[in-house]
Design a protein around this motif. Structure first.
Motif, PDB file in Angstrom:
ATOM      1  N   LYS A 180       1.264  -6.146  10.856  1.00 23.51           N
ATOM      2  CA  LYS A 180       1.644  -7.016  12.079  1.00 23.51           C
ATOM      3  C   LYS A 180       1.906  -5.881  13.096  1.00 23.51           C
ATOM      4  CE  LYS A 180       0.988 -11.263  10.981  1.00 23.51           C
ATOM      5  NZ  LYS A 180       0.598 -11.055   9.392  1.00 23.51           N
ATOM      6  N   GLY A 181       2.641  -4.692  12.894  1.00 18.82           N
ATOM      7  CA  GLY A 181       2.922  -3.807  13.812  1.00 18.82           C
ATOM      8  C   GLY A 181       1.877  -2.763  13.941  1.00 18.82           C
ATOM      9  N   ASP A 182       1.856  -2.181  15.136  1.00 17.22           N
ATOM     10  CA  ASP A 182       1.022  -1.209  15.540  1.00 17.22           C
ATOM     11  C   ASP A 182       1.329   0.174  14.761  1.00 17.22           C
ATOM     12  OD1 ASP A 182       2.729  -0.243  17.282  1.00 17.22           O
ATOM     13  OD2 ASP A 182       1.708  -0.643  19.222  1.00 17.22           O
ATOM     14  N   ASP A 183       0.551   1.353  15.203  1.00 15.98           N
ATOM     15  CA  ASP A 183       1.042   2.728  14.607  1.00 15.98           C
ATOM     16  C   ASP A 183       2.166   2.982  15.199  1.00 15.98           C
ATOM     17  OD1 ASP A 183      -1.288   2.737  13.123  1.00 15.98           O
ATOM     18  OD2 ASP A 183      -2.447   4.035  14.504  1.00 15.98           O
ATOM     19  N   GLU A 184       2.723   2.746  16.465  1.00 12.14           N
ATOM     20  CA  GLU A 184       4.029   3.161  17.005  1.00 12.14           C
ATOM     21  C   GLU A 184       5.239   2.493  16.524  1.00 12.14           C
ATOM     22  OE1 GLU A 184       4.325   2.827  21.284  1.00 12.14           O
ATOM     23  OE2 GLU A 184       2.550   4.339  21.527  1.00 12.14           O
ATOM     24  N   THR A 185       4.789   1.171  15.771  1.00 13.25           N
ATOM     25  CA  THR A 185       5.947   0.710  15.097  1.00 13.25           C
ATOM     26  C   THR A 185       6.277   0.937  13.751  1.00 13.25           C
ATOM     27  OG1 THR A 185       5.934  -1.375  16.613  1.00 13.25           O
ATOM     28  CG2 THR A 185       6.824  -1.586  14.213  1.00 13.25           C
ATOM     29  N   ARG A 186       5.170   1.398  13.199  1.00 11.09           N
ATOM     30  CA  ARG A 186       5.084   2.114  11.881  1.00 11.09           C
ATOM     31  C   ARG A 186       5.961   3.267  11.780  1.00 11.09           C
ATOM     32  NH1 ARG A 186       0.314  -1.450  11.232  1.00 11.09           N
ATOM     33  NH2 ARG A 186      -0.685   0.383  12.215  1.00 11.09           N
ATOM     34  N   VAL A 230      12.456  -9.951  11.157  1.00 11.96           N
ATOM     35  CA  VAL A 230      12.553 -11.305  11.081  1.00 11.96           C
ATOM     36  C   VAL A 230      11.290 -11.811  12.034  1.00 11.96           C
ATOM     37  CG1 VAL A 230      15.246 -11.151  11.049  1.00 11.96           C
ATOM     38  CG2 VAL A 230      13.966 -11.263  13.330  1.00 11.96           C
ATOM     39  N   THR A 231      11.036 -13.285  11.616  1.00 15.00           N
ATOM     40  CA  THR A 231      10.266 -13.970  12.399  1.00 15.00           C
ATOM     41  C   THR A 231      10.902 -14.551  13.687  1.00 15.00           C
ATOM     42  OG1 THR A 231      11.002 -16.353  11.449  1.00 15.00           O
ATOM     43  CG2 THR A 231       9.194 -14.895  10.506  1.00 15.00           C
ATOM     44  N   ILE A 232      10.202 -15.267  14.562  1.00 15.07           N
ATOM     45  CA  ILE A 232      10.650 -15.872  15.918  1.00 15.07           C
ATOM     46  C   ILE A 232      11.798 -16.980  15.387  1.00 15.07           C
ATOM     47  CG2 ILE A 232      10.173 -17.431  17.746  1.00 15.07           C
ATOM     48  CD1 ILE A 232       9.275 -14.492  18.172  1.00 15.07           C
ATOM     49  N   ASP A 233      11.639 -17.571  14.292  1.00 10.66           N
ATOM     50  CA  ASP A 233      12.766 -18.633  13.969  1.00 10.66           C
ATOM     51  C   ASP A 233      13.665 -17.938  13.092  1.00 10.66           C
ATOM     52  OD1 ASP A 233      10.629 -18.567  11.864  1.00 10.66           O
ATOM     53  OD2 ASP A 233      10.878 -20.535  11.381  1.00 10.66           O
ATOM     54  N   GLY A 234      13.737 -16.883  12.868  1.00  5.47           N
ATOM     55  CA  GLY A 234      14.913 -16.120  12.102  1.00  5.47           C
ATOM     56  C   GLY A 234      14.858 -15.995  10.687  1.00  5.47           C
ATOM     57  N   LEU A 262      16.648  -5.136  14.996  1.00  5.54           N
ATOM     58  CA  LEU A 262      15.643  -6.312  14.578  1.00  5.54           C
ATOM     59  C   LEU A 262      14.356  -5.955  14.980  1.00  5.54           C
ATOM     60  CD1 LEU A 262      17.960  -9.453  15.610  1.00  5.54           C
ATOM     61  CD2 LEU A 262      17.896  -8.566  13.415  1.00  5.54           C
ATOM     62  N   ILE A 263      13.433  -6.285  14.101  1.00  2.00           N
ATOM     63  CA  ILE A 263      12.040  -6.157  14.253  1.00  2.00           C
ATOM     64  C   ILE A 263      11.474  -7.599  14.189  1.00  2.00           C
ATOM     65  CG2 ILE A 263      10.034  -5.329  13.396  1.00  2.00           C
ATOM     66  CD1 ILE A 263      11.322  -2.697  12.288  1.00  2.00           C
ATOM     67  N   VAL A 264      11.014  -7.827  15.185  1.00  2.00           N
ATOM     68  CA  VAL A 264      10.704  -9.547  15.537  1.00  2.00           C
ATOM     69  C   VAL A 264       9.118  -9.558  15.376  1.00  2.00           C
ATOM     70  CG1 VAL A 264      11.052 -11.674  16.673  1.00  2.00           C
ATOM     71  CG2 VAL A 264      12.669  -9.908  16.703  1.00  2.00           C
ATOM     72  N   ILE A 265       8.661 -10.272  14.306  1.00  2.00           N
ATOM     73  CA  ILE A 265       7.439 -10.399  14.320  1.00  2.00           C
ATOM     74  C   ILE A 265       6.918 -11.727  14.808  1.00  2.00           C
ATOM     75  CG2 ILE A 265       5.257 -10.790  12.466  1.00  2.00           C
ATOM     76  CD1 ILE A 265       7.088  -8.187  12.318  1.00  2.00           C
ATOM     77  N   LYS A 286       0.762  -5.160  19.532  1.00  2.00           N
ATOM     78  CA  LYS A 286       0.394  -6.480  18.819  1.00  2.00           C
ATOM     79  C   LYS A 286       1.310  -7.479  18.785  1.00  2.00           C
ATOM     80  CE  LYS A 286      -2.315  -4.165  15.104  1.00  2.00           C
ATOM     81  NZ  LYS A 286      -2.506  -4.072  13.617  1.00  2.00           N
ATOM     82  N   GLY A 287       2.515  -7.278  19.891  1.00  2.00           N
ATOM     83  CA  GLY A 287       3.424  -8.308  20.121  1.00  2.00           C
ATOM     84  C   GLY A 287       4.708  -8.176  19.146  1.00  2.00           C
ATOM     85  N   VAL A 288       4.744  -7.272  18.261  1.00  2.00           N
ATOM     86  CA  VAL A 288       5.932  -7.090  17.617  1.00  2.00           C
ATOM     87  C   VAL A 288       7.194  -6.380  18.643  1.00  2.00           C
ATOM     88  CG1 VAL A 288       7.070  -5.782  15.672  1.00  2.00           C
ATOM     89  CG2 VAL A 288       4.904  -6.904  15.466  1.00  2.00           C
ATOM     90  N   THR A 289       8.315  -7.139  18.539  1.00  2.00           N
ATOM     91  CA  THR A 289       9.364  -6.199  19.366  1.00  2.00           C
ATOM     92  C   THR A 289      10.410  -5.670  18.524  1.00  2.00           C
ATOM     93  OG1 THR A 289      10.606  -8.471  19.340  1.00  2.00           O
ATOM     94  CG2 THR A 289       9.160  -8.184  21.044  1.00  2.00           C
ATOM     95  N   ILE A 290      10.831  -4.700  19.135  1.00  2.00           N
ATOM     96  CA  ILE A 290      12.128  -3.907  18.324  1.00  2.00           C
ATOM     97  C   ILE A 290      13.270  -4.024  19.411  1.00  2.00           C
ATOM     98  CG2 ILE A 290      12.674  -1.770  17.662  1.00  2.00           C
ATOM     99  CD1 ILE A 290       9.843  -0.833  17.074  1.00  2.00           C
ATOM    100  N   GLN A 291      14.506  -4.446  18.698  1.00  2.00           N
ATOM    101  CA  GLN A 291      15.566  -4.778  19.675  1.00  2.00           C
ATOM    102  C   GLN A 291      16.762  -3.983  18.743  1.00  2.00           C
ATOM    103  OE1 GLN A 291      15.651  -9.045  19.885  1.00  2.00           O
ATOM    104  NE2 GLN A 291      13.373  -9.228  20.718  1.00  2.00           N
ATOM    105  N   VAL A 292      17.386  -3.243  19.606  1.00  2.00           N
ATOM    106  CA  VAL A 292      18.515  -2.228  18.914  1.00  2.00           C
ATOM    107  C   VAL A 292      19.611  -3.024  19.405  1.00  2.00           C
ATOM    108  CG1 VAL A 292      19.597  -0.217  18.248  1.00  2.00           C
ATOM    109  CG2 VAL A 292      17.150  -0.415  18.312  1.00  2.00           C
ATOM    110  N   TYR A 293      20.810  -3.426  18.856  1.00  3.01           N
ATOM    111  CA  TYR A 293      21.987  -3.810  19.438  1.00  3.01           C
ATOM    112  C   TYR A 293      23.219  -3.470  18.789  1.00  3.01           C
ATOM    113  CZ  TYR A 293      18.975  -8.137  20.759  1.00  3.01           C
ATOM    114  OH  TYR A 293      18.108  -8.692  21.126  1.00  3.01           O
TER     115      TYR A 293
END
Length: 203
Positions: free
Chosen positions: A38-44, A9-13, A151-154, A184-191
């Motif tokens: 957009k994500g780095d190697d760890e995110t991929r 998702v983007t910042i605005d969802g 959620l992987i937030v770009i 690269k500023g991509v966040t991964i949030q697990v809920y």
């Protein structure tokens, strides 16, 4: 099985049209491809490992057809670890109109969808994963069928496109299980869903 979802998702969802040019361009959407590179190697690696631990996959029809035409059909994508995971695992599609799925090991779920998914979740195994499939993900949340949501937030604001969560809809409290941010500023949030939110008392 635990039912888990993963959504970019983007910042605005917005979740629409995150991928390649032929991706989702419905309703005049013109800003596609916003998650590419957009994500780095760890995110991929995190995304790839998530697919690899799936026992089975559940899709809405639109995402299923996108995946079948890419991960299920293009040799280079089929050979990728994500493609291998998708092609080796059972796939389920929630659809009342799909009659002849062309991707091997696909079952179409018709009739009482909630009952069918509860039956799948009762099977032994790891995860029943949902990727993309915004309409289906919203329905699963509304029906208390999601055990965990990633959620992987770009870091981009689009200002148009279909959002994962509608402007009005059911409310849901969430417990944060894991959170990380890549280089690269991509966040991964697990809920995990945690019932309804608490609100201030009315006057």
């Amino acid at each position: 099985m635990k039912l888990t979802t993963m959504t970019q998702v983007t910042i605005d969802g917005v979740m629409q049209g995150n991928g390649a040019a032929p991706d989702d361009r419905r309703n005049g959407f013109e800003r596609g491809g916003w998650a590419r590179r957009k994500g780095d190697d760890e995110t991929r690696t995190f995304i790839t490992q998530t697919y690899q631990r799936a026992e089975a996959f559940l899709f809405g029809r639109h995402t299923y057809e996108l995946f079948a035409g890419s991960w299920g059909s293009i040799d280079q994508m089929r050979a990728h670890p994500i493609g291998v995971a998708l092609n080796e695992a059972p796939k389920y599609v929630a659809s009342t109109t799909l009659t002849a799925p062309g991707w091997e090991d696909t079952t179409v779920l018709r009739g009482d969808l909630a009952a069918a998914i509860i039956e799948l979740k009762a099977k032994p195994g790891g995860e029943l994963q949902v990727h993309g499939s915004g309409v289906l993900t919203r329905w699963l949340l509304e029906n208390d069928l999601v055990d965990e949501m990633t959620l992987i937030v770009i870091p981009v604001i689009l200002g148009q496109g279909a959002r994962l969560f509608p402007e009005t809809g059911p409310d849901l409290a969430l417990d944060l299980v894991e959170s990380r941010v890549d280089s690269k500023g991509v966040t991964i949030q697990v809920y995990r869903p945690a019932g309804r939110p608490q609100y201030a008392p009315t006057a």
